[in-house]
Design an enzyme around this catalytic site. Structure first.
Site, PDB file in Angstrom:
ATOM      1  N   GLY A 220     -59.910  90.188 -10.376  1.00  0.00           N
ATOM      2  CA  GLY A 220     -58.761  89.278 -10.356  1.00  0.00           C
ATOM      3  C   GLY A 220     -58.829  88.363  -9.143  1.00  0.00           C
ATOM      4  O   GLY A 220     -59.885  87.804  -8.817  1.00  0.00           O
ATOM      5  N   ASP A 250     -62.707  85.225 -19.621  1.00  0.00           N
ATOM      6  CA  ASP A 250     -63.632  84.560 -20.555  1.00  0.00           C
ATOM      7  C   ASP A 250     -64.342  83.403 -19.861  1.00  0.00           C
ATOM      8  O   ASP A 250     -65.536  83.172 -20.077  1.00  0.00           O
ATOM      9  CB  ASP A 250     -62.870  84.053 -21.781  1.00  0.00           C
ATOM     10  CG  ASP A 250     -62.172  85.193 -22.488  1.00  0.00           C
ATOM     11  OD1 ASP A 250     -62.705  86.317 -22.457  1.00  0.00           O
ATOM     12  OD2 ASP A 250     -61.083  84.959 -23.042  1.00  0.00           O
TER      13      ASP A 250
HETATM   14  O1  RIB Z   1     -59.191  86.874 -23.020  1.00  0.00           O
HETATM   15  C1  RIB Z   1     -58.107  86.183 -23.553  1.00  0.00           C
HETATM   16  C2  RIB Z   1     -58.094  86.263 -25.052  1.00  0.00           C
HETATM   17  O2  RIB Z   1     -57.923  87.600 -25.425  1.00  0.00           O
HETATM   18  C3  RIB Z   1     -56.968  85.498 -25.687  1.00  0.00           C
HETATM   19  O3  RIB Z   1     -57.343  84.169 -25.987  1.00  0.00           O
HETATM   20  C4  RIB Z   1     -56.601  86.344 -26.881  1.00  0.00           C
HETATM   21  O4  RIB Z   1     -56.953  85.735 -28.070  1.00  0.00           O
HETATM   22  C5  RIB Z   1     -57.327  87.663 -26.694  1.00  0.00           C
HETATM   23  O5  RIB Z   1     -58.309  87.830 -27.609  1.00  0.00           O
END
Ligand code: RIB
Length: 306
Positions: A220, A250
């Site tokens: 984080g 992501d």
């Molecule tokens: O990591 C974030 C994602 O996790 C979101 O966009 C949601 O769709 C979940 O899958």
């Protein structure tokens, strides 16, 4: 900049996002505000990040035969992502998520994966065979058998992001070049809390003993701890004011894939990914908050093209 190819085999989900002052406790109702409906899913988010940074990106995923799926694929195509290996599955619904954000920029996510969980291993294997790639990026929102099939067929470097928390079988670890859990996912894998450099180091060592080549644990706002065969350490994150942390992990994974495809070592690749994730938390929306390469600071860009 060198042309690098990234293949993402993973999930696609429609995010419905609400803002609340504080998260409700069990049994409590609270008022909130609509933030919006955004394309999401860890796989799709990671693909957008890689594509915006400049990688030639292919995405293999499963949707239902509904407008949500079709519209999200159109958006991914507009990001120059090759979606020729996205499959529509009859009698399944495109994945959807309910997300809440609080005033601290923290989030909760409930995801109904729908078609994502009907992803066939054969489709994943075919994608990894047919789509040229330097890096294959996998997450935990499709069946493990599908991720495993892609990893086995891949000729590239394999990153497995075990999110949401998912434990690969021991036999899958040797297929993984870089395992990238966050704190709570790492805790799920090793069975004790991870909250700082010391606990991350202990967990990373244990995960490497299981057979993966290297580990990066995201922490984080504290940054990320990385461990490779010949180097390890904590990469601190810059202090920023976060408005939306959805998709930060992501962004980290997409950026890490991009940097590793450019042959950066794990220390420099982690530094690049930490900077990209810090950018994303200052912007709303998982995919809308992903940085374009030109939006990064010159010192960050210089890591890729000195
Ligand atoms: O990591 C974030 C994602 O996790 C979101 O966009 C949601 O769709 C979940 O899958």
């Amino acid at each position: 900049m060198e042309n690098v190819r990234i293949l993402v085999v993973g999930s696609i989900v429609l995010d419905r996002v609400l803002r609340v002052a504080e998260f409700p406790r069990p049994g409590e109702s609270v008022r909130g505000e609509v933030v919006g409906v955004f394309p999401g899913g860890k796989g799709a988010n990671q693909a957008v990040c890689a594509a915006r940074l400049g990688a030639t990106t292919s995405f293999c995923a499963a949707i239902g035969p509904d407008p949500d799926g079709t519209e999200m694929i159109m958006k991914l195509r507009s990001e120059q992502i090759d979606c020729s290996m996205v499959h529509s599955i009859e009698r399944a619904a495109t994945g959807t998520a309910g997300i809440t954000l609080n005033d601290l920029g923290q989030n909760t996510i409930v995801v109904a994966l729908g078609a994502n969980m009907m992803f066939e291993p054969e489709q994943a294997l075919k994608a990894a065979h047919q789509q040229l790639h330097h890096v294959l990026l996998l997450q935990g929102e499709i069946p493990l058998e599908a991720s495993r099939a892609a990893a086995e067929a891949s000729q590239g470097l394999v990153i497995f992001n075990p999110a949401p928390a998912i434990a690969p079988p021991l036999s899958m670890y040797p297929l993984i070049d870089v395992l990238t859990p966050n704190e709570s996912e790492a805790e799920y894998l090793v069975g004790y809390p991870i909250h700082d450099e010391k606990t991350a180091e202990k967990a990373a060592k244990e995960l490497i003993v299981r057979g993966c080549k290297s580990v990066v644990i995201t922490l984080g706002a504290k940054g990320a701890y990385f461990r490779a065969a010949d180097d390890e350490g904590l990469i601190k994150a810059p202090t920023v004011s976060a408005v939306d942390t959805v998709g930060a992990g992501d962004c980290f994974n997409g950026a890490l894939a991009f940097a590793l495809a450019h042959k950066l070592d794990l220390r420099r690749a982690t530094r690049f990914a930490v900077q990209c994730a810090s950018y994303s938390v200052q912007h709303v929306g998982a995919q809308t908050g992903m940085p374009y390469f030109d939006e990064l600071g010159s010192d960050v860009r210089a890591l890729i093209s000195p």
